[in-house]
Scaffold this active site. Sequence first.
Site, PDB file in Angstrom:
ATOM      1  N   ILE A 106      53.468  17.869  42.451  1.00 53.50           N
ATOM      2  CA  ILE A 106      53.131  16.492  42.811  1.00 53.50           C
ATOM      3  C   ILE A 106      51.712  16.434  43.381  1.00 53.50           C
ATOM      4  O   ILE A 106      51.234  17.400  43.961  1.00 53.50           O
ATOM      5  CB  ILE A 106      54.176  15.939  43.822  1.00 53.50           C
ATOM      6  CG1 ILE A 106      53.897  14.467  44.160  1.00 53.50           C
ATOM      7  CG2 ILE A 106      54.290  16.811  45.054  1.00 53.50           C
ATOM      8  CD1 ILE A 106      55.020  13.781  44.945  1.00 53.50           C
ATOM      9  N   CYS A 107      51.062  15.282  43.196  1.00 50.71           N
ATOM     10  CA  CYS A 107      49.759  14.981  43.768  1.00 50.71           C
ATOM     11  C   CYS A 107      48.652  15.805  43.095  1.00 50.71           C
ATOM     12  O   CYS A 107      48.445  15.709  41.901  1.00 50.71           O
ATOM     13  CB  CYS A 107      49.804  15.168  45.287  1.00 50.71           C
ATOM     14  SG  CYS A 107      48.381  14.506  46.178  1.00 50.71           S
ATOM     15  N   ALA A 108      47.963  16.644  43.844  1.00 53.48           N
ATOM     16  CA  ALA A 108      46.919  17.501  43.271  1.00 53.48           C
ATOM     17  C   ALA A 108      47.513  18.753  42.627  1.00 53.48           C
ATOM     18  O   ALA A 108      46.891  19.382  41.780  1.00 53.48           O
ATOM     19  CB  ALA A 108      45.916  17.905  44.351  1.00 53.48           C
ATOM     20  N   TYR A 134      47.468  13.107  41.041  1.00 49.49           N
ATOM     21  CA  TYR A 134      46.663  12.286  41.932  1.00 49.49           C
ATOM     22  C   TYR A 134      45.365  11.910  41.214  1.00 49.49           C
ATOM     23  O   TYR A 134      44.778  12.739  40.505  1.00 49.49           O
ATOM     24  CB  TYR A 134      46.364  13.068  43.218  1.00 49.49           C
ATOM     25  CG  TYR A 134      45.761  12.214  44.292  1.00 49.49           C
ATOM     26  CD1 TYR A 134      46.564  11.370  45.048  1.00 49.49           C
ATOM     27  CD2 TYR A 134      44.401  12.239  44.549  1.00 49.49           C
ATOM     28  CE1 TYR A 134      46.021  10.572  46.040  1.00 49.49           C
ATOM     29  CE2 TYR A 134      43.843  11.448  45.544  1.00 49.49           C
ATOM     30  CZ  TYR A 134      44.669  10.611  46.276  1.00 49.49           C
ATOM     31  OH  TYR A 134      44.122   9.819  47.256  1.00 49.49           O
ATOM     32  N   SER A 176      54.183  14.403  39.376  1.00 49.73           N
ATOM     33  CA  SER A 176      54.162  13.105  40.039  1.00 49.73           C
ATOM     34  C   SER A 176      52.799  12.891  40.690  1.00 49.73           C
ATOM     35  O   SER A 176      52.006  13.824  40.807  1.00 49.73           O
ATOM     36  CB  SER A 176      55.297  13.051  41.066  1.00 49.73           C
ATOM     37  OG  SER A 176      55.438  11.759  41.613  1.00 49.73           O
TER      38      SER A 176
END
Length: 183
Positions: free
Chosen positions: A102-104, A123, A149
């Site tokens: 998720i994210c980075a 992200y 995500s």
Amino acid sequence: MSRVCVFLAEGFEEIEGLTVVDLLRRAGVETQMVSITEERMVTGSHGIQVQADVCLKDADFGQTELLVLPGGMPGTKHLGACQKLTELLTQFYKDQKKVAAICAAPSVLGDLGILKGKKAACYPGFEERLAGAEVVYDKVAADGNVTTSRGMGTAIAFSLSLVEQLVSREKALELKKGIIYGH
């Protein structure tokens, strides 16, 4: 019952890591927090200290079905620089086991070639690191054995997707209702 390992590096995004642990445990999934450092105590990107269940060097992944990478900075950089972890991610993917980020952190999967031909989210600003992926802007992209995500604001949706994949859609919907998400 399957086991999930959530990897914690110095500077991880606390909500992304702990939301996954919380919701998977609520769903009855054995979930281990694994420190990639030599210490079980890991400090997140906002100064919150979390005690992992085990250090990477002592972990047993024999019964593990899913590996999860929270984002955050510099946590994501530390995850990508951990050779034992990147080898484990690559082997899991080759063995058709599940990996999620998720994210980075999807950038770590991209750097390893795991996202080639997959739909993937991340992200904003990390899209170029999703090598070979079809970049999507959905909250969650679940494609085969890879789930990605976008960030802290999508951590619940990401976690519920993992619950649905590992347990059932019914359990994910029950949790969603129980935590008053999306009502």
